[in-house]
Design an enzyme around this catalytic site. Structure first.
Site, PDB file in Angstrom:
ATOM      1  N   GLU A   1      29.810  42.397  47.782  1.00 29.88           N
ATOM      2  CA  GLU A   1      29.488  41.373  48.859  1.00 29.88           C
ATOM      3  C   GLU A   1      31.014  41.250  49.476  1.00 29.88           C
ATOM      4  O   GLU A   1      32.024  41.414  49.033  1.00 29.88           O
ATOM      5  CB  GLU A   1      29.097  40.360  48.583  1.00 29.88           C
ATOM      6  CG  GLU A   1      30.203  39.095  47.770  1.00 29.88           C
ATOM      7  CD  GLU A   1      31.179  39.751  46.768  1.00 29.88           C
ATOM      8  OE1 GLU A   1      30.564  40.617  45.902  1.00 29.88           O
ATOM      9  OE2 GLU A   1      32.217  39.202  46.731  1.00 29.88           O
TER      10      GLU A   1
ATOM     11  N   SER B   1      48.560  35.385  50.063  1.00 29.16           N
ATOM     12  CA  SER B   1      47.544  36.080  49.354  1.00 29.16           C
ATOM     13  C   SER B   1      47.421  37.138  50.571  1.00 29.16           C
ATOM     14  O   SER B   1      46.859  38.346  50.010  1.00 29.16           O
ATOM     15  CB  SER B   1      46.303  35.300  49.290  1.00 29.16           C
ATOM     16  OG  SER B   1      45.901  34.806  50.616  1.00 29.16           O
TER      17      SER B   1
ATOM     18  N   LYS C   1      43.096  41.239  47.276  1.00 24.69           N
ATOM     19  CA  LYS C   1      41.931  41.839  46.516  1.00 24.69           C
ATOM     20  C   LYS C   1      41.912  43.224  46.125  1.00 24.69           C
ATOM     21  O   LYS C   1      41.045  43.476  45.225  1.00 24.69           O
ATOM     22  CB  LYS C   1      40.805  41.780  47.721  1.00 24.69           C
ATOM     23  CG  LYS C   1      40.531  40.070  48.046  1.00 24.69           C
ATOM     24  CD  LYS C   1      39.274  39.984  48.819  1.00 24.69           C
ATOM     25  CE  LYS C   1      39.044  38.788  49.018  1.00 24.69           C
ATOM     26  NZ  LYS C   1      39.667  38.108  50.218  1.00 24.69           N
TER      27      LYS C   1
HETATM   28  C1  LIG Z   1      39.782  36.599  50.551  1.00 28.59           C
HETATM   29  C2  LIG Z   1      40.893  36.100  50.615  1.00 28.59           C
HETATM   30  C3  LIG Z   1      41.174  34.742  50.218  1.00 28.59           C
HETATM   31  C4  LIG Z   1      40.168  33.818  49.311  1.00 28.59           C
HETATM   32  O1  LIG Z   1      39.662  34.372  48.053  1.00 28.59           O
HETATM   33  P1  LIG Z   1      40.344  33.804  46.757  1.00 28.59           P
HETATM   34  O2  LIG Z   1      39.304  34.611  45.838  1.00 28.59           O
HETATM   35  O3  LIG Z   1      39.945  32.337  46.763  1.00 28.59           O
HETATM   36  O4  LIG Z   1      41.510  34.294  46.739  1.00 28.59           O
HETATM   37  C5  LIG Z   1      42.355  34.247  50.507  1.00 28.59           C
HETATM   38  N1  LIG Z   1      43.184  34.924  51.017  1.00 28.59           N
HETATM   39  C6  LIG Z   1      43.220  36.320  51.591  1.00 28.59           C
HETATM   40  C7  LIG Z   1      44.149  36.816  52.384  1.00 28.59           C
HETATM   41  C8  LIG Z   1      41.627  36.735  51.409  1.00 28.59           C
HETATM   42  O5  LIG Z   1      41.631  37.862  52.013  1.00 28.59           O
END
Ligand SMILES: *Cc1c(COP(=O)(O)O)cnc(C)c1O
Length: 386
Positions: free
Chosen positions: A112, A371, A90
């Protein structure tokens, strides 16, 4: 101009901007500024600088040797967004948008957050760029992610719990949009995922595309060829669209998004308008956005980015679901075999890759987008496994 920008905000029938005129004016101006700075050499250089010096890019594309052996199929590579500053993808988007906000002369950033990760990324970027920061968060989520609330406050942000509706991410988005309409002259809304009215999905993709820009180059260096599949979890869809972006025009690379089976927007959603844009949405019997629940707070959203909706209906993208049990098992398996504790969100992608692996051969390659890291989820998993 406006009409042209509008059309650029469509992915097939999805996307667009369905908002009141006063908000549309703000968004059209934002579009204009985004397109102006996106290709500006100074802006690009500044973004590159902060991604390198502050976020810690590029991050590795790690060959998961033990996982590959354990599953007995294709080579598994992990794109390590978990190694970014603040521990997830993010921050890529937060830095990009805040640099744009700075160029636009904004003094105040609002955002948000669901899991708290986007709030933390935004509060982090605001601290560094000395911007006032207000984070809207569903009241329910502030309880689920109390430590992240404290993190944001440590970073100097004001966290506003939203009690309306379900007290969840969707309600926090509504509050943030209201704030933007009232304060647009000084305020920049830093949206956290590839959702919302145009230009947000396009902008968020632009800033997250660095994931696949790097992974493509890295896999070509390591293997001399492209992967056969890229797997990523989808909440709003930002890490997935970033992980897919540079492969969308490579027809031999399968693009696979993974959802919780309790919030399957893409596998079961229908075209509808939510939060000012059209996408596949999970609706209840009354035609309202369905109450979703996921063990991973970041995947708990009844809609999905417009481009994923388009990739799904055109068949270019594949979307699958996994169960909580599969996710918990993947969470533990990656920890044990590779020494990497993944975010519960990312564990969805791992869980699906495990199901995909036996259908592929040993000379094939899967890239899993990791992610985020799982430190934030360890206590929750402890409670669930007890
Ligand atoms: C917020 C988050 C997601 C989901 O958000 P996307 O916009 O779908 O990427 C996935 N993995 C992690 C570690 C997150 O913090």
């Amino acid at each position: 101009m406006d009409q042209q920008l509008q059309q650029e905000g469509y992915f097939g029938e999805f996307g667009g901007s369905f908002v009141p005129p006063e908000l549309q004016e703000v968004l059209s101006y934002l579009s204009e500024q985004f397109y102006k700075f996106r290709d500006d050499p100074d802006f690009k250089e500044e973004l590159r600088y902060y991604l390198r010096e502050y976020v810690g890019r590029e991050n590795p594309l790690t060959y998961a040797e033990r996982l590959t052996k354990a599953w007995g199929g294709p080579k598994i590579y992990l794109k390590r967004e978990d190694l970014n500053h603040t521990g997830a993808h993010k921050i890529n988007n937060a830095i990009g948008q805040i640099l744009l906000a700075k160029r636009m002369g904004a003094k105040r950033i609002i955002a948000e957050t669901g899991a708290g990760q986007h709030g933390v990324a935004t509060a982090t970027a605001c601290a560094m760029f000395n911007m006032e920061c207000v984070i809207y968060m569903g009241a329910e989520d502030t309880r689920r992610q109390a430590l992240n609330v404290f993190r944001m406050e440590l970073l100097g942000a004001t966290v506003v719990p939203v009690h309306k509706g379900q007290g969840r991410l969707k309600d926090a988005v509504d509050e943030a949009l209201n704030d933007l309409v009232c304060n647009y002259k000084t305020t920049f809304y830093l949206l956290g995922s590839a959702v919302g009215p145009h230009p947000f999905p396009t902008m968020v993709k632009h800033f997250q595309a660095i994931i696949s820009e790097e992974s493509k180059q890295q896999i070509l260096e390591k293997e001399g060829r492209l992967p056969d599949a890229v797997v990523a979890c989808t909440g709003g869809g930002s890490n997935a669209i970033g992980a897919f972006a540079h492969y969308i025009d490579e027809p031999n690379v399968r693009l696979i998004g993974v959802e919780p089976d309790q919030a399957p927007s893409l596998t079961q959603g229908v075209p509808s308008i939510i939060h000012g844009f059209k996408c596949l949405v999970l609706l209840d019997e009354e035609g309202q956005p369905k109450k979703t629940y996921s063990i991973a707070a970041g995947l708990d959203y009844p809609g999905i980015g417009p481009e994923h909706s388009h990739l799904k209906v055109t068949g270019r993208g594949e979307y699958a679901t996994v169960t909580n049990e599969e996710v918990l098992e993947a969470f533990q398996e990656l920890s044990r075999t590779e020494g990497i504790i993944p975010a519960l969100e990312s564990a969805h992608a791992i869980a699906y890759a495990k199901k995909l692996a036996p259908t592929m051969s040993q000379d094939q390659i899967i890239i899993v987008n990791l992610s985020g890291r799982g430190d934030k989820d360890v206590e929750q998993v402890y409670q669930m496994l007890k």
